[in-house]
Design a protein around this motif. Structure first.
Motif, PDB file in Angstrom:
ATOM      1  N   UNK A  41       0.864  -1.174   0.000  1.00  0.00           N
ATOM      2  CA  UNK A  41       0.000   0.000   0.000  1.00  0.00           C
ATOM      3  C   UNK A  41       0.899   1.222   0.000  1.00  0.00           C
ATOM      4  N   UNK A  42       0.569   2.197  -0.823  1.00  0.00           N
ATOM      5  CA  UNK A  42       1.381   3.404  -0.890  1.00  0.00           C
ATOM      6  C   UNK A  42       0.511   4.584  -1.273  1.00  0.00           C
ATOM      7  N   UNK A  43       1.056   5.757  -1.118  1.00  0.00           N
ATOM      8  CA  UNK A  43       0.323   6.978  -1.381  1.00  0.00           C
ATOM      9  C   UNK A  43       0.832   8.087  -0.494  1.00  0.00           C
ATOM     10  N   UNK A 121       2.684  -5.049   2.608  1.00  0.00           N
ATOM     11  CA  UNK A 121       3.713  -4.135   3.113  1.00  0.00           C
ATOM     12  C   UNK A 121       3.129  -2.733   3.161  1.00  0.00           C
ATOM     13  N   UNK A 122       3.106  -2.161   4.346  1.00  0.00           N
ATOM     14  CA  UNK A 122       2.663  -0.771   4.499  1.00  0.00           C
ATOM     15  C   UNK A 122       3.891   0.105   4.339  1.00  0.00           C
ATOM     16  N   UNK A 123       3.970   0.834   3.237  1.00  0.00           N
ATOM     17  CA  UNK A 123       5.166   1.620   2.939  1.00  0.00           C
ATOM     18  C   UNK A 123       4.959   3.082   3.312  1.00  0.00           C
ATOM     19  N   UNK A 124       6.031   3.779   3.727  1.00  0.00           N
ATOM     20  CA  UNK A 124       5.895   5.161   4.191  1.00  0.00           C
ATOM     21  C   UNK A 124       5.553   6.119   3.065  1.00  0.00           C
ATOM     22  N   UNK A 125       4.826   7.179   3.425  1.00  0.00           N
ATOM     23  CA  UNK A 125       4.390   8.148   2.432  1.00  0.00           C
ATOM     24  C   UNK A 125       5.318   9.325   2.267  1.00  0.00           C
ATOM     25  N   UNK A 146      -3.310   4.510  -2.618  1.00  0.00           N
ATOM     26  CA  UNK A 146      -4.439   5.171  -1.990  1.00  0.00           C
ATOM     27  C   UNK A 146      -4.454   6.661  -2.307  1.00  0.00           C
ATOM     28  N   UNK A 147      -5.658   7.183  -2.457  1.00  0.00           N
ATOM     29  CA  UNK A 147      -5.862   8.618  -2.645  1.00  0.00           C
ATOM     30  C   UNK A 147      -6.957   9.066  -1.684  1.00  0.00           C
ATOM     31  N   UNK A 148      -6.699  10.112  -0.946  1.00  0.00           N
ATOM     32  CA  UNK A 148      -7.707  10.717  -0.084  1.00  0.00           C
ATOM     33  C   UNK A 148      -8.732  11.408  -0.982  1.00  0.00           C
ATOM     34  N   UNK A 149      -9.970  10.990  -0.895  1.00  0.00           N
ATOM     35  CA  UNK A 149     -11.006  11.535  -1.772  1.00  0.00           C
ATOM     36  C   UNK A 149     -11.150  13.042  -1.622  1.00  0.00           C
TER      37      UNK A 149
END
Length: 642
Positions: A41-43, A121-125, A146-149
């Motif tokens: 997951x990234x963003x 894997x939760x990767x840093x933003x 991921x994108x914050x709507x």
């Protein structure tokens, strides 16, 4: 949260009853043959990556009662949904992460459904943790961006999308998160997807799957949400369960296996062990060992559980051949009729991961598969502006920078382009002195000149040249601070050897900079190139049978080692002219220290540029304890005794 709710969730906890008593065997048998999907997951920061993973763990019943109780105690109420669990705390394990509300390290978590197992894997933003993100993405089958709507497509969204595409992840999910905070509006979702598609097209991302979700509320994570009746696509979990695996795709390609170990338990057995990175292999298949090019056929595929009739990507096996051919650790066993490339020069993209900047010309260790060779990097062709995908001029790469460079290796390596085979096109660079990993790289293609340039054999070799002169060719490498007396002592040594009838030549640092190296300055990168050129010239002179002396500050151990590696053992003799800085500065014959102290001479060794003193020089002289003439006599005496 009530006790009743807690107990209800615990009752459902991932078939916990199957782990009791005799049912454990049935549980393991049920799940051991499931396929495994690795995804990241990234963003951008606060897009909800950690919350989403926490929700996946929660909804897949991977949280047990004691974990749930601890999570409830640690959580802060989010209020708007009446939800008292902060799912991000399941993933943000570092104290600094919880204090700042961000992800710093790469957090790996396991969960499973009825159809498949997963490692996420939760990767840093944050931009400063780009190297961490690249590490997490290097083994992923799929990326969830991921994108914050509320925010839409941000700079860091583009940065991570570029990196995902660069690392060859073809399966991308665009998860438009926090739809609950924009009232689940279809128009907002479509607007974000359209904006993202424009950027995706610009970087060559061929396709992605867009899903409207709420990690906090659970919309379209496991079950379809009634709040988005306009969305007809899959939920996130169903898409993850059906996504193709890299191993499945690589199984369709030509056979490749990197040899990790030559298995020779006795005189009657000789096999070659490794992990199959692509394709399949069967007894009787024709194979080619690279880089040597020797060919044979497979005799057997050996495992601890017995011989196999077929082996495929992802399996670790031992192969035996029908012919006795040379094969060693680091070699590649490949399909004979479709071998990979072999070259010693290629273009690659490099992601720099070290605090110290990259120095072009400095030798690093390059590890590709199970093969490790010495390699040097050219000055970057360009640095990539990841935020815009533009190209920037650059002379070096700094922490988290990405650039395209040419790389030259000390011997040919077997590879494929990273886009075709990440296992054979991906590599890391290692600092020779500290053994720290300083960069990750992805090979594009071999340079044409690497195929067109070949070593020309000559009949009169270096031994013949040296024998004609009745001497042994050597390189005396004088190193020390400016003002230590290197040039003076080297000059005296040459005079004494010349008087003794020896054939010599002196390469002095200042003299060389008037011609061969007149284009170089005194930055760290220029110093590295200065020494590289001098080392190559000295090597040619020793090939002519000469005793060569060089007088250079040569402040870095790595570069002195680079020159040493050009020579056979005993030919390179390091002479450390050990003079304390205060003594060298008092002499200041050329007035350089005075200029450096005044700030008029930058990058001066000992003042604002480091000097790494030799730890094990063959000869050490101290000009405080002896005169230059005495030092020269000592060096000649030791040289003659060798």
């Amino acid at each position: 949260m009530t006790t009743e709710t807690t107990n209800t969730h615990a009752d459902k906890a991932y078939e916990a009853e199957a782990l009791i008593g005799q049912d454990i065997d049935a549980y393991l048998l049920k799940h051991q043959h499931k396929s495994m999907l690795r995804f990241i997951t990234c963003g951008s920061v606060d897009d909800g990556k950690s919350t989403l993973i926490g929700r996946l763990l929660y909804d897949s019943k991977m949280i047990f009662e004691d974990q749930l109780a601890s999570l409830e105690n640690d959580s802060k109420s989010v209020g708007t949904q009446g939800q008292e669990i902060d799912f991000a705390l399941l993933v943000d394990g570092l104290a600094a992460e919880r204090e700042q509300g961000i992800t710093i390290d790469v957090a790996y978590r396991f969960f499973a459904t009825e159809k498949r197992k997963f490692i996420v894997a939760d990767t840093p933003g944050h931009e400063q943790y780009t190297r961490n993100m690249v590490t997490g993405a290097s083994t992923a089958d799929l990326a969830v961006i991921l994108i914050d709507a509320r925010q839409g497509v941000l700079t860091q969204t583009k940065r991570h999308s570029y990196l995902v595409n660069l690392l060859g992840i073809k399966n991308v999910v665009l998860a438009v998160n926090k739809m609950d905070l924009v009232d689940y509006k279809e128009e907002r979702f479509n607007e974000i997807v359209a904006d993202y598609k424009i950027f995706a097209d610009s970087i060559g991302m061929s396709a992605f799957t867009a899903i409207p979700i709420s990690g906090l509320a659970g919309d379209n994570i496991v079950d379809k949400s009634v709040a988005t009746p306009w969305y007809t696509g899959p939920t996130l979990i169903s898409h993850l369960e059906e996504a193709p695996l890299n191993d499945t795709l690589m199984a369709e390609r030509d056979f490749r296996m990197s040899v990790q170990w030559v298995n020779r338990p006795n005189l009657d057995f000789r096999g070659f062990s490794g992990l199959i990175t692509s394709g399949t292999v069967r007894p009787g298949d024709a194979i080619r060992v690279l880089p040597s090019g020797k060919t044979s056929t497979i005799k057997s595929i050996v495992t601890m559980d017995g011989d196999l009739e077929v082996a495929t990507v992802g399996q670790s096996v031992t192969l035996t051949f029908n012919d006795e051919i040379d094969c060693s650790r680091g070699d590649i066993i490949a399909a004979s009729d479709a071998p990979p490339e072999v070259a010693d020069q290629f273009e690659a993209t490099i992601v720099w991961m070290a605090e110290e900047e990259m120095l072009s010309g400095r030798p690093y260790l390059l590890k590709i598969g199970s093969n490790t060779v010495s390699a040097t990097i050219t000055e970057p062709k360009y640095e990539v502006n990841v935020n815009t995908a533009g190209q920037l001029p650059s002379k070096t790469l700094k922490l988290n920078s990405i650039g395209v460079c040419n790389i030259s290796t000390s011997k040919p390596v077997t590879f494929e382009s990273y886009s075709d085979n990440p296992d054979m096109g991906g590599f890391i660079l290692i600092d020779r002195m500290t053994n720290a990993t300083v960069a990750a790289g992805m090979i594009h293609f071999a340079l044409r000149r690497s195929q067109n340039i070949h070593w020309q054999a000559v009949d009169v070799d270096r031994e013949a040249h040296a024998a004609q002169k009745n001497q042994t060719a050597r390189l005396l490498w004088f190193t020390g601070l400016s003002g230590s007396g290197k040039s003076t002592i080297a000059n005296l040594v040459e005079k004494k050897l010349f008087a003794a009838g020896k054939h010599t030549f002196l390469l002095d640092g200042d003299n060389v900079r008037h011609g061969l190296n007149r284009d170089l300055g005194f930055t760290d990168a220029d110093r590295v190139e200065n020494i590289r050129r001098v080392g190559e010239v000295a090597k040619l002179m020793t090939d002519a049978g000469l005793i060569v002396m060089t007088a250079f500050i040569s402040p870095f151990q790595a570069e002195r080692q680079m020159v040493r590696d050009l020579f056979t053992e005993g030919e390179f003799i390091e002479v450390f002219v050990d003079t304390p800085l205060e003594v060298a500065e008092q002499r200041d014959v050329k007035g350089l220290y005075k200029k450096a102290r005044a700030g008029n001479l930058k990058n001066f060794t000992g003042i604002d540029s480091p000097y790494e003193a030799p730890a094990n020089a063959e000869i050490r002289v101290n000009t405080v304890e002896m005169s230059a003439d005495e030092a020269a006599d000592l060096i000649v005496e030791k040289l003659m005794a060798l």
